[in-house]
Scaffold this active site. Sequence first.
Site, mmCIF file in Angstrom:
data_model
loop_
_atom_site.group_PDB
_atom_site.id
_atom_site.type_symbol
_atom_site.label_atom_id
_atom_site.label_comp_id
_atom_site.label_asym_id
_atom_site.label_seq_id
_atom_site.Cartn_x
_atom_site.Cartn_y
_atom_site.Cartn_z
ATOM 1 N N HIS A 1 11.129 -11.615 -10.757
ATOM 2 C CA HIS A 1 9.867 -12.321 -10.457
ATOM 3 C C HIS A 1 9.463 -12.119 -9.001
ATOM 4 O O HIS A 1 8.804 -12.981 -8.420
ATOM 5 C CB HIS A 1 9.964 -13.826 -10.750
ATOM 6 C CG HIS A 1 10.521 -14.140 -12.097
ATOM 7 N ND1 HIS A 1 9.734 -14.326 -13.214
ATOM 8 C CD2 HIS A 1 11.811 -14.273 -12.514
ATOM 9 C CE1 HIS A 1 10.522 -14.579 -14.259
ATOM 10 N NE2 HIS A 1 11.779 -14.540 -13.854
ATOM 11 N N SER B 1 -5.112 3.165 10.970
ATOM 12 C CA SER B 1 -6.336 2.449 10.648
ATOM 13 C C SER B 1 -7.381 2.771 11.706
ATOM 14 O O SER B 1 -7.053 2.996 12.870
ATOM 15 C CB SER B 1 -6.056 0.946 10.630
ATOM 16 O OG SER B 1 -7.261 0.235 10.808
ATOM 17 N N LYS C 1 -1.477 -0.400 12.986
ATOM 18 C CA LYS C 1 -1.134 -0.214 11.571
ATOM 19 C C LYS C 1 -0.746 1.216 11.187
ATOM 20 O O LYS C 1 -1.313 2.174 11.681
ATOM 21 C CB LYS C 1 -2.324 -0.650 10.698
ATOM 22 C CG LYS C 1 -2.516 -2.141 10.724
ATOM 23 C CD LYS C 1 -3.486 -2.573 9.672
ATOM 24 C CE LYS C 1 -2.869 -2.448 8.293
ATOM 25 N NZ LYS C 1 -3.885 -2.488 7.261
ATOM 26 N N GLU D 1 0.232 4.360 -2.218
ATOM 27 C CA GLU D 1 -0.759 3.579 -2.968
ATOM 28 C C GLU D 1 -1.483 4.468 -3.980
ATOM 29 O O GLU D 1 -1.758 4.058 -5.109
ATOM 30 C CB GLU D 1 -1.764 2.935 -2.008
ATOM 31 C CG GLU D 1 -1.122 1.829 -1.188
ATOM 32 C CD GLU D 1 -2.018 1.333 -0.066
ATOM 33 O OE1 GLU D 1 -1.999 0.125 0.192
ATOM 34 O OE2 GLU D 1 -2.723 2.137 0.556
#
Length: 408
Positions: free
Chosen positions: A156, A279, A285, A292
């Site tokens: 979970h 970024s 970042k 992804e």
Amino acid sequence: MSRLWDKGDPLDRGVLRFTAGEDHALDERLVRYDVVASIAHARMLARQGLIDDQHLEDIVTGLEAIGAGHAAGEWHITLQEEDAHTALESRLTERAPEAGARLHLGRSRNDQVLAALRLYLLDACRQLHDGAVTLASALDDLAERESDTPLPGYTHLQPAMPSSVPLWAGAYATEIRDDAEGLLAARRRLDQNPLGSAAGYGVPVLPLDREQTRETLGFSRTQEPVTAVQLSRGKGESQLLFEIHLLLTDLGRLAADLILFCTQEFSFVALPGHMTTGSSIMPQKRNPDVFELIRGRCATSMGCLVEALTVTTKLTSGYHRDLQLIKAPLFRGIDLAEDVLEMLATAVPEIRFIRENIRLEQSLYATEEAYRLTVDEGIPFRDCLLYTSDAADEDLVVGGGGGGGGGG
Ligand code: ARG
């Protein structure tokens, strides 16, 4: 250049664009397989006395030269030619008019496309299999490199039990090898000679030898009866896409783990720098775009599978032009899987786990403690669970500040 079926009617460009669609571009990858299948067909015709030796030689040398020219990028299939089959035959007929005009005896583009397609797909299954096995080996190496790096095991997405990088990587290596087996198993339906079924009903009068083309092309069996050939189009293709989707699901989940592990909150993993992006407005970042996009590709592989599967539903038997529409999702799915495998095979050898950031909280050992009490003290397991869950709760309150937080 005229189409094989040309009866001299004026060509409507709009209709041609609609019917040929993207086929001329898609069929680029089938050219070399159509060359091989056409040569096999011609040899069979010669052996059966249906063309003479000179014609056979002209066909073989002509097709080989045209195929080599295509491989060297000297020509491409044009929209006017519609597909690989027309492109090859009309080029051959230009070179050797007498012989070229005899090649289509006893065949149709309907069995021709399946012969080329199946030969291509048998290679593609093997290639995808090999790519998956290579990735599984890279995961084995990662497990080896990080042989004593611990990792929380999650259920979970809550910390559940102590685990390790070898256990984590081993799961993916095993499943990806299983997917590789599935890709090879998808060859069963494709491994059948369609040649000689012609438009779908065989050929009258001509003494074609289907066994001979089967043997030359290396298919395990000849598809019988001839009427089964068109009925089977799309099934092997969909099975392959299904196996590709299972593979991409595993690869997507691997990517999802890595995306989570590389967040600043987790910081378990350092991804290869050249595979992350910066970024445009947040200089601190590093974004896991590659991973992804791997994760997101499952949507595409599912789409390809559904598209291919749906084309044949509700068709009556025999050839229909609808069947052509299976090629686009099929090739998209194959190319996608090849790309993703290649990306991950580059990434995995460079993935580093950051040991100092990986803490196994005491609560992860609650089950282990319960088992120990059962074994050492003879306390019933259910009672141990109560005792150890109290301890885990305490641990959560007292010590559970750092890392990803406690479980319980
Ligand atoms: N491009 C076609 C396909 O993939 C080739 C077969 C065309 N046959 C026909 N009868 N129009 O199905």
